[in-house]
Design an enzyme around this catalytic site. Structure first.
Site, PDB file in Angstrom:
ATOM      1  N   LYS A   1       0.879  -1.166   0.000  1.00 54.07           N
ATOM      2  CA  LYS A   1       0.000   0.000   0.000  1.00 54.07           C
ATOM      3  C   LYS A   1       0.921   1.221   0.000  1.00 54.07           C
ATOM      4  CE  LYS A   1      -2.920   2.973   2.640  1.00 54.07           C
ATOM      5  NZ  LYS A   1      -3.561   3.287   3.921  1.00 54.07           N
ATOM      6  N   ALA A  53      -9.488   5.593   4.263  1.00 56.67           N
ATOM      7  CA  ALA A  53      -9.241   6.714   5.189  1.00 56.67           C
ATOM      8  C   ALA A  53     -10.448   7.621   5.383  1.00 56.67           C
ATOM      9  CB  ALA A  53      -8.052   7.568   4.760  1.00 56.67           C
TER      10      ALA A  53
END
Lengths: 66, 258
Positions: free
Chosen positions: B100, B187
């Site tokens: 990631k 997020a």
């Protein structure tokens, strides 16, 4: 010779290998990776790679994050 | 999930869970362990940091025991160079070529730096990595990263840890419409309805950490997120009704009853 491991400067005998430097921190070999002067040293090369004066050694592992 | 064939495919690998978990913020490994189990996740992120000999127990042990695939991130990197080195160290330590990619622009917002992220993505793809970049809700950047060979794109809903939810659903929809790689909402999610909305907008998966690990009851919130992701996915597949300004009767009119 002077070597910095994870930000801490210290004296190590000439000819100290990456494997020996890692063992100053941990007995683990899996889950750990090493960079010397920002270049990855693969686990298979730890025993055969000797450190030299002023090397910067980073020993990393996975922690909680993300 | 009622549709057994509805699998998520990233980089050629199949997942039946569309909830990707982070591990940051959990008060202990025991709490994290129970939350991960409740979430049903099959893919979970870890960060790479200097080895501290004083630390007992490892998040890796928890993931291994649960059979969860580990997804290292490059959190804490500010430049492409740092991110590439971190990814290479993670590949060495964790024996995975997945990463990631996270390159932040400043400590206050933790917003991703698009220039450094794109630079790092190109270098990591060329180096054989399966790259999942964390980006702003920017459809143009998402398209460019897909063209550069990224295996997924991970637009934010809101700043990391903010719990503000999806601030720009329209941009997320635009990213989804154009993408042919998985879109993972990453997020900013705060609660279950945020995760359901991400899936209803057409995202292929959701990545969250703080919303669960810092909830008052992490294990319960993990269950809620699991249900929300499943519900949102089913609603997306089912196809919602169009929005109308005025009512449309759902009962038949009764002739002669005027």
């Amino acid at each position: 010779m002077k070597v910095t491991i994870n930000g801490d400067a210290g004296e190590l005998p000439d000819g100290t290998t990456v494997a020996q430097a890692v063992r100053t921190l941990t007995a683990m070999t899996s889950g750990v990776a090493v960079a010397v002067n920002d270049v990855v040293v693969s686990r298979g090369a730890w025993e055969s790679t000797s450190l030299t004066e002023n090397d910067r050694v980073e020993v990393l592992t996975a922690v909680q994050g993300g | 999930m009622s549709d057994e064939d509805d699998v998520l495919v990233i980089g050629g690998e199949k997942f039946s869970s569309r909830l990707i978990m982070g591990t940051g913020g959990a008060p202990s490994l025991e709490v994290l362990d129970r939350a991960l189990e409740a979430s049903g996740t099959e893919l979970t992120t870890v960060a790479m940091r200097r080895l501290d000999p004083a630390v007992q127990g490892s998040v890796l042990d928890v993931l291994r025991r649960r059979g969860i695939k580990v997804l290292p991130n490059t959190a804490g990197c500010f430049t492409a160079g740092e991110a590439v080195l971190t990814a290479r160290l993670a590949r060495e330590a964790l024996e995975t070529n997945w990463v990631k990619l996270e390159v932040i622009s400043d400590e206050r917002t933790l917003l991703p730096d698009p220039i450094e992220t794109f630079d790092a993505a190109e270098r990591l793809v060329a180096d054989g990595f399966v790259v999942l970049p964390y980006i702003g809700d920017d459809p143009a950047l998402a398209r460019r990263l897909e063209q550069a060979g990224c295996a997924a794109v991970m637009p934010l809903g809101a700043p990391i840890g903010s719990g503000l939810g999806i601030r720009n659903p329209h941009s997320i929809e635009l990213i989804v419409e154009a993408a042919s790689v998985p879109v993972i909402l990453d997020a900013g999610l705060g609660t279950a309805s945020d995760a359901a909305l991400a899936m209803e907008l057409g995202c292929d998966a959701v990545l969250l950490a703080t919303a669960v690990t810092r909830a008052q009851r992490p294990e319960l919130m993990a269950s809620a997120m699991r249900s929300a992701v499943e519900a949102g996915r089913m609603a997306r597949l089912a196809g919602r009704i169009p929005r109308r300004r005025y009512a449309e009767a759902s009962s038949p009119s009764l002739p002669g009853f005027a």
